[in-house]
Design a protein around this motif. Structure first.
Motif, PDB file in Angstrom:
ATOM      1  N   MET A 197       2.938   6.575 -18.534  1.00 40.53           N
ATOM      2  CA  MET A 197       1.942   5.640 -18.011  1.00 40.53           C
ATOM      3  C   MET A 197       2.259   5.136 -16.598  1.00 40.53           C
ATOM      4  SD  MET A 197       0.745   1.919 -19.480  1.00 40.53           S
ATOM      5  CE  MET A 197       0.666   2.493 -21.185  1.00 40.53           C
ATOM      6  N   PRO A 198       3.491   4.694 -16.291  1.00 44.20           N
ATOM      7  CA  PRO A 198       3.772   4.222 -14.928  1.00 44.20           C
ATOM      8  C   PRO A 198       3.536   5.290 -13.864  1.00 44.20           C
ATOM      9  CG  PRO A 198       5.496   3.513 -16.441  1.00 44.20           C
ATOM     10  CD  PRO A 198       4.647   4.499 -17.187  1.00 44.20           C
ATOM     11  N   ILE A 199       3.875   6.541 -14.167  1.00 44.81           N
ATOM     12  CA  ILE A 199       3.669   7.628 -13.207  1.00 44.81           C
ATOM     13  C   ILE A 199       2.182   7.855 -12.978  1.00 44.81           C
ATOM     14  CG2 ILE A 199       4.067  10.076 -12.751  1.00 44.81           C
ATOM     15  CD1 ILE A 199       6.601   8.431 -12.672  1.00 44.81           C
ATOM     16  N   ILE A 200       1.416   7.846 -14.061  1.00 45.38           N
ATOM     17  CA  ILE A 200      -0.035   8.043 -13.951  1.00 45.38           C
ATOM     18  C   ILE A 200      -0.665   6.912 -13.146  1.00 45.38           C
ATOM     19  CG2 ILE A 200      -2.192   8.184 -15.258  1.00 45.38           C
ATOM     20  CD1 ILE A 200      -0.548   9.439 -17.540  1.00 45.38           C
ATOM     21  N   ILE A 201      -0.247   5.677 -13.432  1.00 52.45           N
ATOM     22  CA  ILE A 201      -0.786   4.526 -12.704  1.00 52.45           C
ATOM     23  C   ILE A 201      -0.428   4.616 -11.221  1.00 52.45           C
ATOM     24  CG2 ILE A 201      -0.611   2.027 -12.423  1.00 52.45           C
ATOM     25  CD1 ILE A 201      -2.325   2.889 -14.780  1.00 52.45           C
ATOM     26  N   TYR A 202       0.757   5.112 -10.920  1.00 49.28           N
ATOM     27  CA  TYR A 202       1.174   5.267  -9.524  1.00 49.28           C
ATOM     28  C   TYR A 202       0.192   6.140  -8.756  1.00 49.28           C
ATOM     29  CZ  TYR A 202       3.751   6.984  -5.464  1.00 49.28           C
ATOM     30  OH  TYR A 202       4.109   7.344  -4.177  1.00 49.28           O
ATOM     31  N   PHE A 203      -0.130   7.309  -9.313  1.00 42.88           N
ATOM     32  CA  PHE A 203      -1.027   8.230  -8.619  1.00 42.88           C
ATOM     33  C   PHE A 203      -2.473   7.722  -8.607  1.00 42.88           C
ATOM     34  CE2 PHE A 203       2.478  11.195  -9.440  1.00 42.88           C
ATOM     35  CZ  PHE A 203       2.617  11.753  -8.174  1.00 42.88           C
ATOM     36  N   LEU A 204      -2.890   7.068  -9.680  1.00 41.26           N
ATOM     37  CA  LEU A 204      -4.233   6.492  -9.687  1.00 41.26           C
ATOM     38  C   LEU A 204      -4.353   5.377  -8.650  1.00 41.26           C
ATOM     39  CD1 LEU A 204      -5.029   6.302 -13.521  1.00 41.26           C
ATOM     40  CD2 LEU A 204      -5.898   7.950 -11.852  1.00 41.26           C
ATOM     41  N   SER A 205      -3.273   4.638  -8.466  1.00 40.05           N
ATOM     42  CA  SER A 205      -3.272   3.589  -7.444  1.00 40.05           C
ATOM     43  C   SER A 205      -3.260   4.191  -6.048  1.00 40.05           C
ATOM     44  CB  SER A 205      -2.054   2.669  -7.626  1.00 40.05           C
ATOM     45  OG  SER A 205      -2.078   2.031  -8.880  1.00 40.05           O
ATOM     46  N   LYS A 206      -2.570   5.321  -5.882  1.00 37.57           N
ATOM     47  CA  LYS A 206      -2.522   5.986  -4.581  1.00 37.57           C
ATOM     48  C   LYS A 206      -3.907   6.420  -4.117  1.00 37.57           C
ATOM     49  CE  LYS A 206       0.400   7.394  -2.330  1.00 37.57           C
ATOM     50  NZ  LYS A 206       0.985   6.862  -1.066  1.00 37.57           N
ATOM     51  N   VAL A 207      -4.731   6.875  -5.054  1.00 40.32           N
ATOM     52  CA  VAL A 207      -6.068   7.361  -4.679  1.00 40.32           C
ATOM     53  C   VAL A 207      -7.114   6.257  -4.792  1.00 40.32           C
ATOM     54  CG1 VAL A 207      -5.523   9.725  -5.338  1.00 40.32           C
ATOM     55  CG2 VAL A 207      -6.537   8.195  -7.031  1.00 40.32           C
ATOM     56  N   TYR A 252       3.132  -1.189 -19.712  1.00 42.97           N
ATOM     57  CA  TYR A 252       1.911  -1.662 -19.057  1.00 42.97           C
ATOM     58  C   TYR A 252       2.245  -2.658 -17.948  1.00 42.97           C
ATOM     59  CZ  TYR A 252      -2.932  -3.166 -18.503  1.00 42.97           C
ATOM     60  OH  TYR A 252      -4.186  -3.437 -17.991  1.00 42.97           O
ATOM     61  N   GLU A 253       3.176  -3.575 -18.224  1.00 45.72           N
ATOM     62  CA  GLU A 253       3.569  -4.549 -17.212  1.00 45.72           C
ATOM     63  C   GLU A 253       4.271  -3.859 -16.042  1.00 45.72           C
ATOM     64  OE1 GLU A 253       2.710  -7.705 -17.143  1.00 45.72           O
ATOM     65  OE2 GLU A 253       1.616  -7.392 -19.016  1.00 45.72           O
ATOM     66  N   ILE A 254       5.087  -2.853 -16.321  1.00 45.81           N
ATOM     67  CA  ILE A 254       5.726  -2.079 -15.253  1.00 45.81           C
ATOM     68  C   ILE A 254       4.672  -1.370 -14.407  1.00 45.81           C
ATOM     69  CG2 ILE A 254       7.202  -0.084 -14.778  1.00 45.81           C
ATOM     70  CD1 ILE A 254       8.882  -0.880 -17.191  1.00 45.81           C
ATOM     71  N   SER A 255       3.631  -0.874 -15.061  1.00 46.43           N
ATOM     72  CA  SER A 255       2.552  -0.195 -14.347  1.00 46.43           C
ATOM     73  C   SER A 255       1.839  -1.146 -13.391  1.00 46.43           C
ATOM     74  CB  SER A 255       1.554   0.394 -15.354  1.00 46.43           C
ATOM     75  OG  SER A 255       2.173   1.354 -16.184  1.00 46.43           O
ATOM     76  N   ILE A 256       1.659  -2.399 -13.804  1.00 45.30           N
ATOM     77  CA  ILE A 256       1.041  -3.400 -12.917  1.00 45.30           C
ATOM     78  C   ILE A 256       1.919  -3.614 -11.686  1.00 45.30           C
ATOM     79  CG2 ILE A 256       0.371  -5.824 -12.694  1.00 45.30           C
ATOM     80  CD1 ILE A 256      -0.400  -5.811 -15.633  1.00 45.30           C
ATOM     81  N   PHE A 257       3.215  -3.729 -11.896  1.00 44.11           N
ATOM     82  CA  PHE A 257       4.149  -3.908 -10.784  1.00 44.11           C
ATOM     83  C   PHE A 257       4.102  -2.711  -9.834  1.00 44.11           C
ATOM     84  CE2 PHE A 257       8.393  -3.089  -9.042  1.00 44.11           C
ATOM     85  CZ  PHE A 257       8.610  -4.255  -8.333  1.00 44.11           C
ATOM     86  N   ILE A 258       4.074  -1.506 -10.394  1.00 47.06           N
ATOM     87  CA  ILE A 258       4.022  -0.296  -9.566  1.00 47.06           C
ATOM     88  C   ILE A 258       2.727  -0.237  -8.768  1.00 47.06           C
ATOM     89  CG2 ILE A 258       3.829   2.227  -9.678  1.00 47.06           C
ATOM     90  CD1 ILE A 258       5.800   2.131 -12.012  1.00 47.06           C
ATOM     91  N   SER A 259       1.616  -0.531  -9.431  1.00 46.38           N
ATOM     92  CA  SER A 259       0.328  -0.525  -8.744  1.00 46.38           C
ATOM     93  C   SER A 259       0.311  -1.533  -7.595  1.00 46.38           C
ATOM     94  CB  SER A 259      -0.797  -0.830  -9.741  1.00 46.38           C
ATOM     95  OG  SER A 259      -2.055  -0.816  -9.108  1.00 46.38           O
ATOM     96  N   ALA A 260       0.882  -2.714  -7.826  1.00 48.77           N
ATOM     97  CA  ALA A 260       0.935  -3.740  -6.780  1.00 48.77           C
ATOM     98  C   ALA A 260       1.772  -3.259  -5.598  1.00 48.77           C
ATOM     99  CB  ALA A 260       1.516  -5.029  -7.358  1.00 48.77           C
ATOM    100  N   ALA A 261       2.889  -2.579  -5.880  1.00 42.48           N
ATOM    101  CA  ALA A 261       3.739  -2.063  -4.806  1.00 42.48           C
ATOM    102  C   ALA A 261       3.011  -0.997  -3.994  1.00 42.48           C
ATOM    103  CB  ALA A 261       5.027  -1.488  -5.399  1.00 42.48           C
ATOM    104  N   VAL A 262       2.257  -0.138  -4.667  1.00 43.09           N
ATOM    105  CA  VAL A 262       1.509   0.908  -3.975  1.00 43.09           C
ATOM    106  C   VAL A 262       0.447   0.302  -3.067  1.00 43.09           C
ATOM    107  CG1 VAL A 262      -0.115   2.823  -4.294  1.00 43.09           C
ATOM    108  CG2 VAL A 262       1.924   2.658  -5.732  1.00 43.09           C
ATOM    109  N   VAL A 263      -0.294  -0.658  -3.586  1.00 43.31           N
ATOM    110  CA  VAL A 263      -1.347  -1.311  -2.796  1.00 43.31           C
ATOM    111  C   VAL A 263      -0.745  -2.041  -1.602  1.00 43.31           C
ATOM    112  CG1 VAL A 263      -3.084  -3.139  -2.833  1.00 43.31           C
ATOM    113  CG2 VAL A 263      -2.933  -1.526  -4.740  1.00 43.31           C
ATOM    114  N   LYS A 264       0.391  -2.686  -1.807  1.00 43.98           N
ATOM    115  CA  LYS A 264       1.058  -3.401  -0.712  1.00 43.98           C
ATOM    116  C   LYS A 264       1.487  -2.436   0.383  1.00 43.98           C
ATOM    117  CE  LYS A 264       4.802  -6.696   0.153  1.00 43.98           C
ATOM    118  NZ  LYS A 264       5.919  -7.461  -0.468  1.00 43.98           N
ATOM    119  N   ASN A 265       2.024  -1.279   0.009  1.00 41.26           N
ATOM    120  CA  ASN A 265       2.438  -0.286   0.997  1.00 41.26           C
ATOM    121  C   ASN A 265       1.247   0.283   1.751  1.00 41.26           C
ATOM    122  OD1 ASN A 265       5.178  -0.520   0.398  1.00 41.26           O
ATOM    123  ND2 ASN A 265       5.114   1.087  -1.167  1.00 41.26           N
ATOM    124  N   LYS A 266       0.137   0.471   1.052  1.00 39.36           N
ATOM    125  CA  LYS A 266      -1.067   0.972   1.714  1.00 39.36           C
ATOM    126  C   LYS A 266      -1.583  -0.029   2.745  1.00 39.36           C
ATOM    127  CE  LYS A 266      -4.194   3.025  -0.822  1.00 39.36           C
ATOM    128  NZ  LYS A 266      -5.126   3.302  -1.952  1.00 39.36           N
TER     129      LYS A 266
END
Length: 273
Positions: A197-207, A252-266
């Motif tokens: 799930m965290p890996i999938i959320i990472y790529f979904l957040s990237k796009v 799920y909570e880790i996925s939220i953290f990862i998504s937030a990090a991706v958005v912040k970097n973007k």
């Protein structure tokens, strides 16, 4: 032939790359399945039929834990009253082949992740392509953790429940081997993929398909879905459902953290552009 830049690749070039990804993945699975064939006795007797033994490590752990906490002794498994039988002429041959293929898929998973990374890497920035080892390592670790979670937690709970459940004392549980193996394979592979799930959320957040705000907004719905999923794959008791739910909620909570990090970097990249 050198690999083309993504801007130079046509639709057919992408299809060709995808075709070779599938060919190499299939070849890796078959090679690993062949290796698994030579260890088939261990795979069946120790791994697959391990949860059928009342002395299986999971049963002992939960029994000791329940005794230490002085809670219900229902966690102590003393017997599993069921037999496993084969009812098809070619059943055991088919079983051997598909079990080896399943083992081959699990063993070859890191290599298939590497192939997947090579397939998608042309669409990434140059600095992101350097994370290949980290991607393969983390994704493989999550997958194998999921497989272990399915094998040592979900399967023993399911086996114990279905082995002891009965609607009448006149009915004996003679379980078909295909059904038993299917439960094992489904549990371990599904758990392994869910842990991605965290890996999938990472790529979904990237796009841009998923944002941390979206995940936070629908957290309560996700919790309900996780509890429903836990109720489906575990016996109908609260403790078992909680045990299965906790890792999924953490993911799920880790996925939220990862998504937030991706958005912040973007956002930083936009400011620096």
């Amino acid at each position: 032939m050198a690999k083309k830049n993504i801007g130079e690749m046509s639709f057919l070039d992408h299809l060709e790359e995808l075709r070779w990804l599938l060919v190499r993945s299939s070849a890796a699975i078959l090679i690993c399945a062949t290796v698994a064939f030579f260890f088939s006795d261990f795979i069946f007797n120790k791994i697959i039929f391990g949860p059928k033994d009342p002395n299986f490590i999971t049963y002992r752990f939960f029994c000791d834990l329940s005794n230490d906490l002085q809670i219900s002794e229902s966690f102590c498994v003393t017997e599993l009253p069921f037999n496993i039988q084969n009812t098809e002429v070619e059943g055991q041959v088919s079983l051997l082949i598909w079990t080896c293929i399943t083992a081959g898929f699990i063993i070859a998973f890191p290599y298939m992740l590497w192939l997947l990374w090579n397939f998608i890497s042309p669409a990434l920035y140059e600095k992101e392509r350097k994370y290949a080892k980290a991607f393969v390592s983390i994704a493989s670790l999550l997958f194998f953790l999921g497989v272990l979670f399915g094998y040592f937690i979900i399967i023993p709970m399911s086996v114990n429940f279905f082995a002891t459940f009965t609607v009448s004392p006149d009915i004996k549980n003679d379980i078909n081997i295909q059904s038993y193996i299917s439960m094992i394979k489904t549990s371990v592979i599904a758990s392994g993929l869910i842990f991605e799930m965290p890996i999938i959320i990472y790529f979904l957040s990237k796009v841009g398909l998923v944002t941390p705000d979206f995940l936070r907004k629908y957290r309560k719905y996700a919790i309900v879905l996780i509890l429903i999923l836990a109720a489906i794959v575990t016996p109908p008791d609260v403790v078992s459902q909680v045990i299965v739910s906790i890792p999924l909620l953490v993911l799920y909570e880790i996925s939220i953290f990862i998504s937030a990090a991706v958005v912040k970097n973007k956002e930083k990249e936009k400011l620096n552009a």
